[in-house]
Design a protein around this motif. Structure first.
Motif, PDB file in Angstrom:
ATOM      1  N   LEU A  56       0.907  -1.073  -0.306  1.00 24.37           N
ATOM      2  CA  LEU A  56       0.061  -0.149  -0.093  1.00 24.37           C
ATOM      3  C   LEU A  56       0.682   1.373  -0.354  1.00 24.37           C
ATOM      4  CD1 LEU A  56      -2.969  -1.219   2.517  1.00 24.37           C
ATOM      5  CD2 LEU A  56      -2.899  -1.317   0.066  1.00 24.37           C
ATOM      6  N   PHE A  57       0.580   2.257  -1.125  1.00 23.79           N
ATOM      7  CA  PHE A  57       1.280   3.389  -0.758  1.00 23.79           C
ATOM      8  C   PHE A  57       0.153   4.236  -1.399  1.00 23.79           C
ATOM      9  CE2 PHE A  57       1.241   1.222  -4.797  1.00 23.79           C
ATOM     10  CZ  PHE A  57       1.525   1.934  -5.975  1.00 23.79           C
ATOM     11  N   LYS A  58       0.192   5.437  -0.936  1.00 24.67           N
ATOM     12  CA  LYS A  58      -0.576   7.342  -1.185  1.00 24.67           C
ATOM     13  C   LYS A  58      -0.566   6.997  -2.932  1.00 24.67           C
ATOM     14  CE  LYS A  58      -1.537  11.694   0.443  1.00 24.67           C
ATOM     15  NZ  LYS A  58      -1.106  12.334   1.038  1.00 24.67           N
ATOM     16  N   VAL A  59      -1.293   6.866  -3.997  1.00 23.53           N
ATOM     17  CA  VAL A  59      -1.726   7.583  -4.890  1.00 23.53           C
ATOM     18  C   VAL A  59      -0.841   8.770  -5.134  1.00 23.53           C
ATOM     19  CG1 VAL A  59      -2.890   6.192  -5.983  1.00 23.53           C
ATOM     20  CG2 VAL A  59      -3.871   8.118  -4.957  1.00 23.53           C
ATOM     21  N   HIS A  60       0.218   8.746  -6.444  1.00 23.33           N
ATOM     22  CA  HIS A  60       0.422  10.642  -6.039  1.00 23.33           C
ATOM     23  C   HIS A  60       1.427  10.176  -8.628  1.00 23.33           C
ATOM     24  CE1 HIS A  60       3.765   7.759  -5.213  1.00 23.33           C
ATOM     25  NE2 HIS A  60       4.431   8.038  -6.331  1.00 23.33           N
ATOM     26  N   LEU A  61       1.738  11.409  -8.482  1.00 19.10           N
ATOM     27  CA  LEU A  61       2.486  11.641  -9.843  1.00 19.10           C
ATOM     28  C   LEU A  61       3.667  12.238  -9.365  1.00 19.10           C
ATOM     29  CD1 LEU A  61       2.044  11.830 -12.758  1.00 19.10           C
ATOM     30  CD2 LEU A  61       1.486  14.132 -12.861  1.00 19.10           C
ATOM     31  N   THR A  62       4.909  11.291  -9.717  1.00 19.19           N
ATOM     32  CA  THR A  62       6.220  11.733  -9.089  1.00 19.19           C
ATOM     33  C   THR A  62       6.402  12.749 -10.660  1.00 19.19           C
ATOM     34  OG1 THR A  62       6.665   9.769  -8.256  1.00 19.19           O
ATOM     35  CG2 THR A  62       8.499  11.647  -8.442  1.00 19.19           C
ATOM     36  N   LEU A  63       6.337  14.604  -9.838  1.00 24.08           N
ATOM     37  CA  LEU A  63       6.896  15.360 -10.456  1.00 24.08           C
ATOM     38  C   LEU A  63       8.559  15.127 -10.903  1.00 24.08           C
ATOM     39  CD1 LEU A  63       4.437  17.468  -9.504  1.00 24.08           C
ATOM     40  CD2 LEU A  63       4.687  16.668 -11.479  1.00 24.08           C
ATOM     41  N   SER A  64       9.648  15.309  -9.213  1.00 17.21           N
ATOM     42  CA  SER A  64      10.585  15.587 -10.134  1.00 17.21           C
ATOM     43  C   SER A  64      11.654  15.205  -8.572  1.00 17.21           C
ATOM     44  CB  SER A  64      10.757  16.726  -9.440  1.00 17.21           C
ATOM     45  OG  SER A  64      12.210  17.774  -9.964  1.00 17.21           O
ATOM     46  N   GLY A  65      12.756  14.565  -8.740  1.00 18.88           N
ATOM     47  CA  GLY A  65      13.579  14.316  -7.850  1.00 18.88           C
ATOM     48  C   GLY A  65      13.835  13.093  -8.542  1.00 18.88           C
ATOM     49  N   PRO A  66      15.113  12.138  -7.773  1.00 12.23           N
ATOM     50  CA  PRO A  66      14.940  12.672  -6.441  1.00 12.23           C
ATOM     51  C   PRO A  66      16.632  13.866  -6.076  1.00 12.23           C
ATOM     52  CG  PRO A  66      17.034  10.858  -6.944  1.00 12.23           C
ATOM     53  CD  PRO A  66      16.118  11.417  -8.120  1.00 12.23           C
ATOM     54  N   PHE A  67      16.312  14.375  -4.913  1.00 12.12           N
ATOM     55  CA  PHE A  67      17.010  15.489  -4.997  1.00 12.12           C
ATOM     56  C   PHE A  67      18.229  14.876  -2.793  1.00 12.12           C
ATOM     57  CE2 PHE A  67      13.135  17.220  -3.924  1.00 12.12           C
ATOM     58  CZ  PHE A  67      13.035  17.536  -2.503  1.00 12.12           C
ATOM     59  N   GLN A  68      18.893  15.192  -2.737  1.00 17.02           N
ATOM     60  CA  GLN A  68      18.873  14.975  -0.978  1.00 17.02           C
ATOM     61  C   GLN A  68      18.898  16.112   0.244  1.00 17.02           C
ATOM     62  OE1 GLN A  68      20.476  13.544  -4.318  1.00 17.02           O
ATOM     63  NE2 GLN A  68      20.182  11.698  -3.157  1.00 17.02           N
ATOM     64  N   ILE A  69      19.285  17.164  -0.516  1.00 16.17           N
ATOM     65  CA  ILE A  69      19.431  18.304   1.122  1.00 16.17           C
ATOM     66  C   ILE A  69      17.850  18.954   0.411  1.00 16.17           C
ATOM     67  CG2 ILE A  69      20.051  20.415   0.911  1.00 16.17           C
ATOM     68  CD1 ILE A  69      22.935  19.028  -0.375  1.00 16.17           C
ATOM     69  N   LEU A  70      17.460  19.666   1.746  1.00 21.94           N
ATOM     70  CA  LEU A  70      15.624  19.939   2.011  1.00 21.94           C
ATOM     71  C   LEU A  70      16.614  21.248   3.039  1.00 21.94           C
ATOM     72  CD1 LEU A  70      12.718  19.713   1.368  1.00 21.94           C
ATOM     73  CD2 LEU A  70      12.344  18.181   3.085  1.00 21.94           C
ATOM     74  N   ASP A  71      15.842  22.302   2.674  1.00 17.36           N
ATOM     75  CA  ASP A  71      16.517  22.940   2.914  1.00 17.36           C
ATOM     76  C   ASP A  71      15.512  24.326   2.973  1.00 17.36           C
ATOM     77  OD1 ASP A  71      16.937  24.872   0.506  1.00 17.36           O
ATOM     78  OD2 ASP A  71      18.961  24.248   1.498  1.00 17.36           O
ATOM     79  N   GLU A  72      16.044  25.762   4.055  1.00 14.33           N
ATOM     80  CA  GLU A  72      14.729  26.506   4.093  1.00 14.33           C
ATOM     81  C   GLU A  72      14.893  27.506   2.348  1.00 14.33           C
ATOM     82  OE1 GLU A  72      12.145  27.877   6.583  1.00 14.33           O
ATOM     83  OE2 GLU A  72      13.156  25.856   7.353  1.00 14.33           O
ATOM     84  N   LYS A  73      15.686  27.369   2.039  1.00 14.45           N
ATOM     85  CA  LYS A  73      15.331  27.847   0.287  1.00 14.45           C
ATOM     86  C   LYS A  73      14.345  27.053  -0.460  1.00 14.45           C
ATOM     87  CE  LYS A  73      18.474  29.126  -3.180  1.00 14.45           C
ATOM     88  NZ  LYS A  73      18.247  28.808  -4.363  1.00 14.45           N
ATOM     89  N   ILE A  74      14.947  26.047  -0.357  1.00 14.54           N
ATOM     90  CA  ILE A  74      13.778  25.110  -0.812  1.00 14.54           C
ATOM     91  C   ILE A  74      12.849  24.980  -0.893  1.00 14.54           C
ATOM     92  CG2 ILE A  74      12.527  22.747  -1.576  1.00 14.54           C
ATOM     93  CD1 ILE A  74      15.884  22.051  -2.337  1.00 14.54           C
ATOM     94  N   LEU A  75      12.294  25.237   0.680  1.00 15.25           N
ATOM     95  CA  LEU A  75      10.890  25.513   0.878  1.00 15.25           C
ATOM     96  C   LEU A  75       9.888  26.576   0.568  1.00 15.25           C
ATOM     97  CD1 LEU A  75      10.853  24.156   4.120  1.00 15.25           C
ATOM     98  CD2 LEU A  75      10.485  22.303   2.605  1.00 15.25           C
TER      99      LEU A  75
END
Length: 184
Positions: free
Chosen positions: A38-57
């Motif tokens: 089971l997993f949440k249905v979705h459409l992958t738009l972009s990725g993968p990326f390793q760093i998640l920071d305030e700028k990206i948010l």
């Protein structure tokens, strides 16, 4: 217990409440037949990326505030010999979808690559004939699907550990006057 080093992030497109319910029902039917995870249905738009920071948010929130919901046409079901594209709803490529994906890839510094937009209903390996049998018994997927939010998802190891960290609603109407706060 050791901590996993396989943490990555993706940007998913998620759907209106009605479309999510319809796609979720399809996914449960397919997964019940194929015994998939089971997993949440979705459409992958972009990725993968390793760093998640305030700028990206912040940039992702700005992007969501300047893009309207996206109506997408489906092209029936598709299957492949690939665990993460094993059984899915095909999405018709449109200039609007490619524009959104391109903006996300630019934001995340992800080089352009071939894109097969799809909404997975099953992850795993099964014989093509088994998947074809299931397709023959399914109703057609919804003809149009509304993508109404962008979500950042943390992927660590197995499917059960996938977690939506942040979601940003897309604008219903781009002609809304943005003054204080964000239109709801």
């Amino acid at each position: 217990m050791t901590q996993s080093t396989k943490k990555t992030y993706y940007i998913w497109g998620e759907f209106s409440h009605t479309d999510f319910a319809s796609l979720n029902k399809l996914q449960h039917t397919v997964n019940h037949s194929l015994n998939g995870p089971l997993f949440k249905v979705h459409l992958t738009l972009s990725g993968p990326f390793q760093i998640l920071d305030e700028k990206i948010l912040g940039e992702l929130e700005d992007l969501a505030m300047t893009n309207s919901v996206l109506e997408m046409r489906t092209n029936g079901y598709g299957t492949e010999d690939n665990i993460f594209q094993s059984f899915y709803v095909q999405i018709q490529v449109s200039p609007e979808l490619l524009y959104l994906k391109g903006r996300l890839d630019d934001l995340l510094n992800i080089p352009p690559k071939e894109y097969n937009p799809h909404i997975s209903l099953f992850y795993g390996n099964k014989e093509p004939s088994i998947k074809d049998q299931i397709i023959s018994k399914l109703d057609s997927p919804p003809g149009m699907i509304t993508l109404d939010k962008l979500s950042i998802v943390e992927i660590v190891d197995d499917i059960a550990s996938w977690k939506v960290l942040y979601s940003y609603s897309l604008i219903e109407k781009l002609n809304v006057k943005l003054t204080l706060g964000r239109p709801v």
